[in-house]
Every structure is written in C-alpha cells, then in structure tokens.
Design an enzyme around this catalytic site. Structure first.
Site, PDB file in Angstrom:
ATOM      1  N   LEU A 205      28.623  17.141  12.240  1.00  0.00           N
ATOM      2  CA  LEU A 205      28.947  15.870  12.373  1.00  0.00           C
ATOM      3  C   LEU A 205      28.437  15.271  13.683  1.00  0.00           C
ATOM      4  O   LEU A 205      29.132  16.105  14.845  1.00  0.00           O
ATOM      5  CB  LEU A 205      30.175  15.178  12.088  1.00  0.00           C
ATOM      6  CG  LEU A 205      30.268  15.383  10.446  1.00  0.00           C
ATOM      7  CD1 LEU A 205      31.917  15.240  10.323  1.00  0.00           C
ATOM      8  CD2 LEU A 205      30.166  14.703   8.949  1.00  0.00           C
ATOM      9  N   HIS A 206      27.593  14.479  14.280  1.00  0.00           N
ATOM     10  CA  HIS A 206      27.280  13.878  15.622  1.00  0.00           C
ATOM     11  C   HIS A 206      26.694  12.381  16.186  1.00  0.00           C
ATOM     12  O   HIS A 206      27.167  11.955  16.912  1.00  0.00           O
ATOM     13  CB  HIS A 206      25.924  14.866  16.294  1.00  0.00           C
ATOM     14  CG  HIS A 206      25.030  14.549  16.147  1.00  0.00           C
ATOM     15  ND1 HIS A 206      24.338  14.726  14.590  1.00  0.00           N
ATOM     16  CD2 HIS A 206      23.835  13.205  16.256  1.00  0.00           C
ATOM     17  CE1 HIS A 206      23.094  14.344  13.978  1.00  0.00           C
ATOM     18  NE2 HIS A 206      22.844  13.588  15.885  1.00  0.00           N
ATOM     19  N   ARG A 207      27.243  11.842  14.887  1.00  0.00           N
ATOM     20  CA  ARG A 207      26.567  10.132  14.894  1.00  0.00           C
ATOM     21  C   ARG A 207      28.020   9.191  15.847  1.00  0.00           C
ATOM     22  O   ARG A 207      28.764   9.335  15.212  1.00  0.00           O
ATOM     23  CB  ARG A 207      26.146  10.021  13.688  1.00  0.00           C
ATOM     24  CG  ARG A 207      24.932  10.920  13.122  1.00  0.00           C
ATOM     25  CD  ARG A 207      23.598   9.626  12.750  1.00  0.00           C
ATOM     26  NE  ARG A 207      22.714  10.721  12.308  1.00  0.00           N
ATOM     27  CZ  ARG A 207      21.515  11.039  12.418  1.00  0.00           C
ATOM     28  NH1 ARG A 207      21.605  10.390  14.075  1.00  0.00           N
ATOM     29  NH2 ARG A 207      20.538  11.134  12.901  1.00  0.00           N
ATOM     30  N   ARG A 239      28.424  16.396  21.754  1.00  0.00           N
ATOM     31  CA  ARG A 239      28.772  14.767  21.605  1.00  0.00           C
ATOM     32  C   ARG A 239      30.152  15.057  20.742  1.00  0.00           C
ATOM     33  O   ARG A 239      30.940  14.153  21.193  1.00  0.00           O
ATOM     34  CB  ARG A 239      28.528  13.679  20.969  1.00  0.00           C
ATOM     35  CG  ARG A 239      28.865  12.589  20.864  1.00  0.00           C
ATOM     36  CD  ARG A 239      27.606  11.587  19.672  1.00  0.00           C
ATOM     37  NE  ARG A 239      26.685  11.012  20.336  1.00  0.00           N
ATOM     38  CZ  ARG A 239      26.590  10.171  21.160  1.00  0.00           C
ATOM     39  NH1 ARG A 239      27.716   9.106  21.525  1.00  0.00           N
ATOM     40  NH2 ARG A 239      25.757   9.705  21.496  1.00  0.00           N
ATOM     41  N   ASP A 278      25.851  14.555   9.399  1.00  0.00           N
ATOM     42  CA  ASP A 278      24.816  12.852   9.235  1.00  0.00           C
ATOM     43  C   ASP A 278      23.730  13.175   9.311  1.00  0.00           C
ATOM     44  O   ASP A 278      23.470  12.377  10.383  1.00  0.00           O
ATOM     45  CB  ASP A 278      26.079  12.206  10.408  1.00  0.00           C
ATOM     46  CG  ASP A 278      26.491  12.909  11.099  1.00  0.00           C
ATOM     47  OD1 ASP A 278      25.773  14.344  12.125  1.00  0.00           O
ATOM     48  OD2 ASP A 278      27.200  12.324  12.424  1.00  0.00           O
TER      49      ASP A 278
END
Ligand code: UD1
Length: 356
Positions: A205-207, A239, A278
């Site tokens: 997950l990084h968005r 992030r 994502d």
C-alpha cells in the site's frame, strides 16, 4: 539512431529494462543513454532494480529526490533539458505515469524531440490521482503511444488521439516477469520469511489517498484481523513507513518488512494465496500469474485485470478487507489466460515499430 530512456521510480525500471534490451539488440551501433531522475533513491527502491534487471548503469543521474509535485516535476525538467541538449537524441522513451514521466515528456516535446510513451492510454477517470494527470499530458505530448490493452485505444480515441500514433504491443512489465521467471521461482522468499508457500496474504500500500490520511490506522486494524486467518506479509513502501510511525502497527501475525528486491517480491507474489494492493503494476502481475488480487481503491486504470477474473476492486473503505477470506473460497478453479499480447514479447514489438 540516438535514444534517451528516462526512468525515475521503482516500476519504471521494470517497464523499461526489456525495452532497452530489445532496442540495443536491434540497434547495436546506436546511442542508448539512460537517464535516472532520482525520484526514487533508496537502494531498495532504485539500485537493487538496476542490478537485478540487468539494466546498464545510468549515463546521467539527475538526483531530484523527493518534494512536492511541482518541485519534483520542475527539478526533472530543469536538469533534463541540458542532458537532452548534450545527447541530441532522435527519440526520448518514457514509461508509466509518475512525475518523472510527465516532466520528461514535456521537456522533450518542448525541444521538439519525438517522444515514445510506454504504457499509454490507461485512465482511471479520477483526476484527483496525480498519475491520471501525468498520463493525460504524457499521451497528448507523445508521438508514439505503446498500448498494452485495447481499452487504452478506446480511451485515446475519446481524447482525439490519431490512430496512427497508437501501437498495441502488449505489456513490457510482463516481459520482465517472463524473463525472470526461472530465477524468481527458485528464490524461495516465502520460506526465508518463515511463511508457508501458497498460504499467505501479500500486502502493498502506498497511494496518498490511502496512506496519507485517516484510513491507514483502520487499514492496519483490518490487516491484523486478516492475520488471524492467514499470515500477512507487508513490505512497507517508504511513504507508508513514514505514516505508519503515527499508528499502532505492532500486531501478532502481521509481518512488516522493508521493500523487497524484484526477485524476492515476485517470488512472494507467485507463492501468495492472496494479494492486497493499491499498486497498478501488481494488479497486472497477479493477472498474469493467476493469483487472486484485492485492490483497495475506488477505481482502477487497469479494468482488464478485473475482466480477466483475477482482480477484485474492494473500494477505499478498509473494512472491505474482512471480505477476503470468504471471497477466496469462491474463486474459479481454472487459472484464466493472460490478456492478449501479455506474452513476454511486447518490447520486441516496440523495437519493431521504432526501427521500421
Ligand atoms: C511514486 C509515483 C506513483 C508510483 C510509485 C511507485 C508519482 C506522483 N507517484 O509514488 O505513481 O506508484 O512512485 O513506488 O510520481 N521516499 C523515500 N525513498 C525513496 C523514494 C521515496 O524515502 O527512494 C519517500 C519520501 O519521503 C517521499 C515519499 O516516499 O516524499 C514519496 O515519494 P514520491 O516519489 O513522491 O512518490 P511515491 O509515493 O513513491
């Protein structure tokens, strides 16, 4: 022929490596200059990919680093312009939809250098995603648009793009996967992490929509609940790592680790019982490998992964993660065929177009 390839982020290396290899083979006497913008710079996000994919060492490092969208884009433009003046390429090749893609396409187009865009025509129809703006602009500015699915042609036609600029060639990310298959099948990453092959859920997950706001804490709670059903392995993007420091993430069964190299990541992906992501690229890799993928987003620019039957769009509400165990019991027994031209030869078709 003089070609400049511009890459900047982790997925860019994966999409570009086979294109460089195919064009080097076709044009051994040509100049093939690789520019690394430095949008990603940690070893785990950058150098390891250059090593594992056999990409030649970059000829130019722009070292733009992190920053706001405007800063990152502007820095690439400012630093790329003199490189293009020095290299005087006949063509600039840009992959994907990241800020480096947009900046490179714009810089080259303003210098009236022809641009080729690899992975053109994808649309989420969600302009709150920075990548969507990058895609639209890069496609408008590019002379050669390389498409990996037919939906992309429909999207480009709807934006008035002329037919002769479009080339349906297939998926260069899958070229890389196919080329590495023997190596990643032998890598045994699941066993090294102490999880049984075939049994775990792999999470990425990084968005910003998910990790930069309040949804992250609830997501971690839901992952901890999933970890009571099956082991959950979560290599954490930088992030996300920064934001995780603000939420309780110490849960038994939830195996957090640093971002993985590509061979280890593909090894885990191929051995996963389910994937929660994502990412755009991972929706495609799971489609090729026939692994059930659950996408924690409201939309996808890759609807072909849904029609192929491997990808389920869960929406952005993390409570949907609870549906995964029961959804896994209802999967079709047969692995679907990969989409047309996702066959390991897309980069050769790109080379055919560009050298004909
Ligand atoms: C970028 C792309 C995204 C792509 C993703 C793949 C844009 C707008 N976003 O997102 O489309 O899916 O790459 O990974 O181009 N950081 C590090 N080390 C690094 C790189 C980043 O610590 O090597 C941290 C920095 O704190 C940085 C943050 O991650 O501020 C975000 O990096 P950035 O390049 O802005 O976007 P990504 O989230 O990586």
């Amino acid at each position: 022929m003089r070609i400049v390839y511009v890459v900047g982020t982790r997925p860019n290396f994966v999409k570009t490596a086979p294109v460089i290899a195919a064009l080097r083979e076709r044009l051994p006497g040509g100049r093939h200059a690789l520019v690394h913008t430095g949008q990603h710079y940690d070893r785990a996000m950058s150098a390891i990919f250059v090593e594992e994919l056999g990409v030649p060492a970059p000829d130019h490092m722009l070292e733009v680093g992190s920053g706001s969208h405007a800063q990152q884009t502007a820095r690439v433009m400012e630093r790329l312009e003199p490189v293009l003046a020095e290299e005087r390429p006949d063509l600039v090749i840009v992959p994907g939809d990241v800020n480096s893609t947009l900046a490179a396409a714009l810089t080259a187009a303003k210098l009236r250098i022809p641009v080729a865009h690899v992975e053109s025509g994808l649309r989420s129809f969600d302009r709150t995603m920075p990548e969507e703006l990058n895609r639209i602009v890069a496609d408008q500015l590019s002379d050669h648009l390389f498409l990996h699915c037919q939906d992309a042609a429909d999207n480009l036609r709807a934006e008035g793009v002329a037919e002769e600029r479009m080339h349906f060639v297939g998926n260069t990310m899958i070229d890389t996967l196919v080329a590495l298959e023997e190596r990643f099948r032998a890598a045994g990453a699941a066993t090294r992490l102490g999880v049984e092959p075939g049994a775990c859920a792999l999470v990425t997950l990084h968005r910003p929509a998910l990790v930069d706001g309040p949804l992250l804490a609830e997501t971690v709670v839901q992952l901890a609940a999933l970890a009571r059903e099956m082991p959950v392995v979560f290599p954490v993007h930088p992030r996300t790592r920064k934001m995780m420091e603000t939420v309780e993430s110490d849960h038994p069964g939830l195996l957090l680790c640093e971002p993985l190299g590509y061979l280890d990541f593909l090894s885990l992906l191929a051995d996963a019982g389910a994937v929660l992501t994502d990412s755009g690229g991972i929706q495609e890799e799971t489609t090729y490998l026939g692994i059930p993928c659950f996408t924690l987003r409201d939309n996808t620019e890759r609807p072909i992964t849904i029609t192929a039957g491997t990808n389920t769009l869960l929406g952005l509400d993390p409570t949907a993660i609870a549906q995964i165990p029961s959804a896994l019991t209802k999967r079709p027994a047969k692995r679907p065929d990969p989409p047309p031209l996702w066959d390991g030869h897309a980069s050769e078709r790109i080379a055919d177009v560009l050298t004909s």
